[in-house]
Design a protein around this motif. Structure first.
Motif, PDB file in Angstrom:
ATOM      1  N   UNK A   1       0.899  -1.128  -0.022  1.00 49.55           N
ATOM      2  CA  UNK A   1      -0.034  -0.044  -0.092  1.00 49.55           C
ATOM      3  C   UNK A   1       0.989   1.136  -0.053  1.00 49.55           C
ATOM      4  N   UNK A   2       1.916   1.199   0.615  1.00 52.16           N
ATOM      5  CA  UNK A   2       2.888   2.556   0.717  1.00 52.16           C
ATOM      6  C   UNK A   2       3.388   2.651  -0.669  1.00 52.16           C
ATOM      7  N   UNK A   3       3.807   1.559  -1.315  1.00 56.81           N
ATOM      8  CA  UNK A   3       4.590   1.690  -2.680  1.00 56.81           C
ATOM      9  C   UNK A   3       3.379   2.227  -3.656  1.00 56.81           C
ATOM     10  N   UNK A   4       2.095   2.091  -3.339  1.00 59.45           N
ATOM     11  CA  UNK A   4       1.357   2.452  -4.515  1.00 59.45           C
ATOM     12  C   UNK A   4       1.157   3.942  -4.514  1.00 59.45           C
ATOM     13  N   UNK A   5       1.719   4.689  -3.566  1.00 62.64           N
ATOM     14  CA  UNK A   5       1.568   6.125  -3.434  1.00 62.64           C
ATOM     15  C   UNK A   5       2.507   6.787  -4.679  1.00 62.64           C
TER      16      UNK A   5
ATOM     17  N   UNK B   1      -6.208  -1.308   3.519  1.00 57.02           N
ATOM     18  CA  UNK B   1      -6.068   0.153   3.914  1.00 57.02           C
ATOM     19  C   UNK B   1      -5.120   0.005   5.180  1.00 57.02           C
ATOM     20  N   UNK B   2      -4.549   1.115   5.341  1.00 59.58           N
ATOM     21  CA  UNK B   2      -3.266   1.107   6.664  1.00 59.58           C
ATOM     22  C   UNK B   2      -3.317   2.716   7.232  1.00 59.58           C
ATOM     23  N   UNK B   3      -2.938   2.819   8.261  1.00 60.95           N
ATOM     24  CA  UNK B   3      -2.497   4.052   9.004  1.00 60.95           C
ATOM     25  C   UNK B   3      -1.647   3.652  10.131  1.00 60.95           C
ATOM     26  N   UNK B   4      -0.699   4.784  10.606  1.00 64.39           N
ATOM     27  CA  UNK B   4       0.118   4.439  11.604  1.00 64.39           C
ATOM     28  C   UNK B   4      -0.266   5.704  12.456  1.00 64.39           C
TER      29      UNK B   4
ATOM     30  N   UNK C   1      -3.093   5.025   3.985  1.00 62.02           N
ATOM     31  CA  UNK C   1      -3.462   4.536   2.431  1.00 62.02           C
ATOM     32  C   UNK C   1      -4.682   3.698   2.315  1.00 62.02           C
ATOM     33  N   UNK C   2      -5.218   3.877   1.218  1.00 55.76           N
ATOM     34  CA  UNK C   2      -6.269   3.042   0.733  1.00 55.76           C
ATOM     35  C   UNK C   2      -5.935   2.394  -0.574  1.00 55.76           C
ATOM     36  N   UNK C   3      -6.112   1.273  -0.760  1.00 55.46           N
ATOM     37  CA  UNK C   3      -5.792   0.543  -1.989  1.00 55.46           C
ATOM     38  C   UNK C   3      -6.222   1.477  -3.289  1.00 55.46           C
ATOM     39  N   UNK C   4      -5.518   1.569  -4.289  1.00 56.64           N
ATOM     40  CA  UNK C   4      -5.900   2.567  -5.467  1.00 56.64           C
ATOM     41  C   UNK C   4      -7.196   2.207  -5.966  1.00 56.64           C
ATOM     42  N   UNK C   5      -7.378   0.810  -6.141  1.00 57.57           N
ATOM     43  CA  UNK C   5      -8.841   0.502  -7.047  1.00 57.57           C
ATOM     44  C   UNK C   5     -10.132   0.701  -6.121  1.00 57.57           C
ATOM     45  N   UNK C   6      -9.730   0.943  -4.755  1.00 53.57           N
ATOM     46  CA  UNK C   6     -10.952   0.965  -3.715  1.00 53.57           C
ATOM     47  C   UNK C   6     -11.218   2.449  -3.191  1.00 53.57           C
ATOM     48  N   UNK C   7     -10.334   3.362  -3.905  1.00 51.37           N
ATOM     49  CA  UNK C   7     -10.587   4.623  -3.288  1.00 51.37           C
ATOM     50  C   UNK C   7     -12.007   5.137  -3.651  1.00 51.37           C
TER      51      UNK C   7
END
Length: 151
Positions: free
Chosen positions: A17-21, A62-65, A86-92
């Motif tokens: 998810x981080x790398x999708x950014x 999805x993730x958050x710290x 982050x939220x997976x790009x195809x689910x935003x």
């Protein structure tokens, strides 16, 4: 979406998810996920940090710290600092990010925290609008000083 604290088995998905950014300050696509394991273990063991994941149908999407910090301001009040949402790009656009952030705010209320803060890249106009819609206010100017490493 079920929201819970991340476990070691989630590390691949979280890093993915981080790398999708597309707007990143560091580019670590070639770094093996195993290189993040020590950091993950330290975060997971720290009572002042929570690495959250949101899953749909058993899949991390999805993730958050959140880092909980006690400060002398607000009579020693605790603050939550949110990073790496982050939220997976195809689910935003489906409300998953809002659900995740409302969960963070509920955690803060349950802890008696006095404030939740975050920064978002100045290029992220949609993210700023999203956070403002949730009630965040652009009250400060964030600044960073980089000490090296890959950027």
């Amino acid at each position: 979406m079920n929201i819970r604290e991340a476990v070691a088995a989630d590390l691949d998905a979280v890093v993915g998810l981080q790398r999708e950014d597309v707007i990143r300050e560091v580019h670590e696509d070639e770094i093996p996920v195993a290189a993040y394991r020590a950091a993950f273990e330290e975060i997971a063991a720290d009572a002042h940090q929570q690495l959250l994941v949101g899953e749909v149908a058993g899949e991390v999407v999805a993730t958050a710290q959140v880092t909980w910090i006690r400060r002398l301001t607000y009579v020693g009040g605790e603050m939550g600092v949110v990073e790496s949402v982050r939220v997976r790009s195809d689910l935003r656009g489906q409300g998953l990010g809002e659900r995740l952030m409302r969960h963070v705010l509920d955690l803060a209320r349950a802890r008696g925290a006095v404030r939740v803060e975050l920064t978002t890249n100045a290029q992220r106009d949609q993210a700023r609008v999203f956070y403002e819609r949730l009630g965040f206010v652009p009250s400060h100017i964030g600044m960073k000083y980089y000490l090296g490493g890959s950027r």
